[in-house]
Design a protein around this motif. Structure first.
Motif, PDB file in Angstrom:
ATOM      1  N   ALA A   1       0.712  -1.324   0.188  1.00  0.00           N
ATOM      2  CA  ALA A   1       0.312   0.099   0.016  1.00  0.00           C
ATOM      3  C   ALA A   1       1.068   1.526  -0.138  1.00  0.00           C
ATOM      4  O   ALA A   1       0.358   2.353   0.067  1.00  0.00           O
TER       5      ALA A   1
ATOM      6  N   PRO B   1       1.941   1.241  -6.991  1.00  0.00           N
ATOM      7  CA  PRO B   1       0.837   1.885  -6.898  1.00  0.00           C
ATOM      8  C   PRO B   1      -0.700   1.126  -6.884  1.00  0.00           C
ATOM      9  O   PRO B   1      -0.489  -0.175  -6.836  1.00  0.00           O
ATOM     10  N   ASP B   2      -1.697   1.437  -7.082  1.00  0.00           N
ATOM     11  CA  ASP B   2      -3.224   1.409  -6.699  1.00  0.00           C
ATOM     12  C   ASP B   2      -3.029   0.642  -7.518  1.00  0.00           C
ATOM     13  O   ASP B   2      -3.379   0.797  -8.793  1.00  0.00           O
TER      14      ASP B   2
ATOM     15  N   SER C   1      -6.758   2.108  -9.500  1.00  0.00           N
ATOM     16  CA  SER C   1      -6.028   3.419 -10.271  1.00  0.00           C
ATOM     17  C   SER C   1      -6.140   3.080 -12.119  1.00  0.00           C
ATOM     18  O   SER C   1      -5.951   2.052 -12.425  1.00  0.00           O
TER      19      SER C   1
ATOM     20  N   TYR D   1      -2.619   2.617 -13.726  1.00  0.00           N
ATOM     21  CA  TYR D   1      -1.844   1.584 -13.270  1.00  0.00           C
ATOM     22  C   TYR D   1      -1.027   0.402 -14.303  1.00  0.00           C
ATOM     23  O   TYR D   1      -0.012   0.227 -13.661  1.00  0.00           O
TER      24      TYR D   1
END
Length: 81
Positions: A14, A18-19, A22, A25
């Motif tokens: 986290a 990267p998320d 997203s 990503y």
């Protein structure tokens, strides 16, 4: 000790990657593979008090930790007493 270690490992992504939800990503993933490392590292962490591992992860990264309780019904405001 093993349990705290497992918790820290589970929190690490986290703040160091990267998320995956997203829309960018795939771009981050492409940048990571081109440079050989992750282009994302958190500047700070905002954590819920019951969450565990946040303090250890922030200490390891040398970034600030802000512990916030996100349930507003416990703390009245002028608009919502």
């Amino acid at each position: 000790d093993r349990m705290v270690s497992d918790i820290c490992v589970s929190c690490w992504g986290a703040v160091s990657g990267p998320d995956p939800l997203s829309p960018y990503y795939e771009l981050f993933d492409q940048m990571r593979s081109e440079k050989g490392k992750s282009p994302f590292v958190a500047d700070a962490v905002i954590a819920n008090p019951p969450c565990m591992g946040h303090i250890h992860v922030c200490e390891a990264l040398g970034i600030p930790l802000h512990i916030m309780f996100p349930q507003p019904w416990y703390y009245g405001t002028k608009s919502f007493p």
